[in-house]
Design an enzyme around this catalytic site. Structure first.
Site, short mmCIF file in Angstrom:
data_model
loop_
_atom_site.label_atom_id
_atom_site.label_comp_id
_atom_site.label_asym_id
_atom_site.label_seq_id
_atom_site.Cartn_x
_atom_site.Cartn_y
_atom_site.Cartn_z
N SER A 168 2.89 -2.84 9.40
CA SER A 168 3.56 -1.82 8.59
C SER A 168 2.50 -0.96 7.64
O SER A 168 1.42 -1.21 7.35
CB SER A 168 4.39 -2.57 7.41
OG SER A 168 5.02 -1.82 6.41
N TYR A 184 5.12 -8.83 0.56
CA TYR A 184 5.33 -8.30 1.94
C TYR A 184 4.07 -7.55 2.08
O TYR A 184 3.55 -7.42 3.40
CB TYR A 184 6.50 -7.07 1.81
CG TYR A 184 6.91 -6.60 3.28
CD1 TYR A 184 7.62 -7.31 4.30
CD2 TYR A 184 6.54 -5.28 3.21
CE1 TYR A 184 7.69 -6.62 5.33
CE2 TYR A 184 6.90 -4.48 4.38
CZ TYR A 184 7.35 -5.33 5.47
OH TYR A 184 7.78 -4.71 6.63
N LYS A 206 1.56 -7.91 5.51
CA LYS A 206 1.21 -6.87 6.62
C LYS A 206 -0.18 -6.61 6.65
O LYS A 206 -0.62 -6.51 7.70
CB LYS A 206 2.35 -5.61 6.40
CG LYS A 206 3.66 -6.05 6.51
CD LYS A 206 4.21 -6.50 7.97
CE LYS A 206 5.56 -7.05 8.26
NZ LYS A 206 5.70 -7.27 9.63
N TYR A 248 21.01 0.93 3.18
CA TYR A 248 20.46 1.16 2.00
C TYR A 248 20.84 2.75 1.46
O TYR A 248 21.23 2.92 0.18
CB TYR A 248 18.93 0.99 1.87
CG TYR A 248 17.98 1.38 0.75
CD1 TYR A 248 17.91 1.00 -0.43
CD2 TYR A 248 17.46 2.67 0.85
CE1 TYR A 248 17.23 1.24 -1.43
CE2 TYR A 248 16.63 3.27 -0.08
CZ TYR A 248 16.51 2.31 -1.44
OH TYR A 248 15.88 2.90 -2.52
#
Length: 251
Positions: free
Chosen positions: A135, A148, A152, A189
Site C-alpha cells: 500500500s 495498518y 504494509k 465510505y
C-alpha cells in the site's frame, strides 16, 4: 495469452482488489485458486478455471493445507498473490495488543507462511512469481493508521528479503503499493459523506490522471509481474496510484 498454462493462488480473490486480479488472471489464461473464508459469488464459483479453498488466514496449519489442496487440484502452483488484508483505525493511544496482533497476523504473518507453504510447489515447477499487495500507506500514512501502515511497510521490506533469498530458485518476488482503489468499501465510505459528489470530485482531483484506480488496474500490473515478460524484475515495490504521491501540494 500471457499466463496460459499457469496456476495462480490468490488470497482474498473474491472481491475488491483481489477480484480484479482474479478476473485479469482468468482473461490471461491462468487457472486460479482463491483462498478465502467467505464463499465466492455464483459467477466465480461456477467458473471452470476457478477453485475456492476456504481458509482462516490466522491459522498457519490451515494455510499449509489450503495451499497443498490448491496445488493438488490444479497439478501445481506457478504464482502466489498475497492480497488478503484488513484495516482498522485507532490512535496510537488506543491501539490494543489484540488489535495489533490481529493486524499483523492477517496482513504480515499470513503472507510469509503462505509463501513458505507455496515454496515446494514453486520449486517443483522450476520457479515462479510471488506478488505481495502492499500500500502507499507502507510509504506514507493517514491519521490513526499506525498498525495498518506498519503492516504494509513490513510487506514492502519482506518483499525485498524474499527476492534476495529466493532468487537462486528462480522465484521472483515483487510488491504492488496501490493508492486509492474504487471498491465496495471505498464507495460506501464516499456515499456516506454529507456531500458525496463533492468528495468524489475532490478525490479525483488529487490524481494527475483525473480518477481513482480500479481493481482491474491492479490486476493488469499483477498479470505483468506474474508473467514471463517480467523475468528480470524482482525485489521491487511498485506504486500504482495514478500519480497521487508524485504530485506536490500547491506552493
Amino acid at each position: 495469452m500471457e499466463l496460459a498454462g499457469k496456476v495462480a493462488v490468490v488470497t482474498g480473490g473474491g472481491r475488491g482488489i483481489g477480484r480484479g486480479i482474479v478476473d485479469r488472471f482468468l482473461a490471461a489464461g491462468a487457472k486460479v485458486a482463491v483462498l478465502q473464508r467467505r464463499p465466492l459469488d455464483e459467477k466465480l464459483a461456477e467458473h471452470p478455471d476457478v477453485q475456492h479453498v476456504p481458509v482462516e488466514l490466522q491459522d498457519t496449519e490451515e494455510i499449509r493445507t489450503a495451499v497443498d489442496e490448491a496445488a493438488e487440484h490444479f497439478g501445481g502452483i506457478d504464482i502466489l498473490v498475497n492480497n488478503a488484508g484488513m484495516m482498522f483505525e485507532a490512535s496510537i493511544s488506543d491501539i490494543t495488543p489484540e488489535q495489533w496482533d490481529l493486524m499483523m497476523a492477517v496482513n504480515l504473518r499470513a503472507p510469509l507462511f503462505l509463501t513458505q507453504a507455496a515454496l515446494p510447489h514453486l520449486r517443483k515447477r522450476g520457479g515462479g512469481s510471488i506478488v505481495n499487495i502492499g500500500s502507499i500507506e507502507g510509504i506514507g500514512a493517514n491519521p490513526q493508521h499506525a498498525a495498518y501502515s506498519a503492516s504494509k511497510g513490513g510487506i514492502h521490506g519482506m518483499t525485498k528479503a524474499m527476492a534476495v533469498d529466493l532468487g537462486t530458485a528462480n522465484i521472483r518476488c515483487n510488491a504492488v503499493a496501490p493508492g486509492w482503489i474504487s471498491t465496495e468499501l471505498s464507495e460506501d465510505y464516499l456515499t456516506g459523506m454529507t456531500d458525496s459528489a463533492a468528495a468524489r470530485a475532490a478525490l479525483n482531483d488529487l490524481h494527475p490522471v483525473g480518477r481513482v484506480g480500479t481493481p482491474e488496474d491492479i490486476g493488469d500490473l499483477v498479470v505483468f509481474l506474474a508473467g514471463d515478460s517480467a523475468h528480470f524484475l524482482t525485489g521491487e515495490v511498485i506504486v500504482l496510484d495514478g500519480g497521487r504521491t508524485a504530485r506536490l501540494s500547491s506552493p
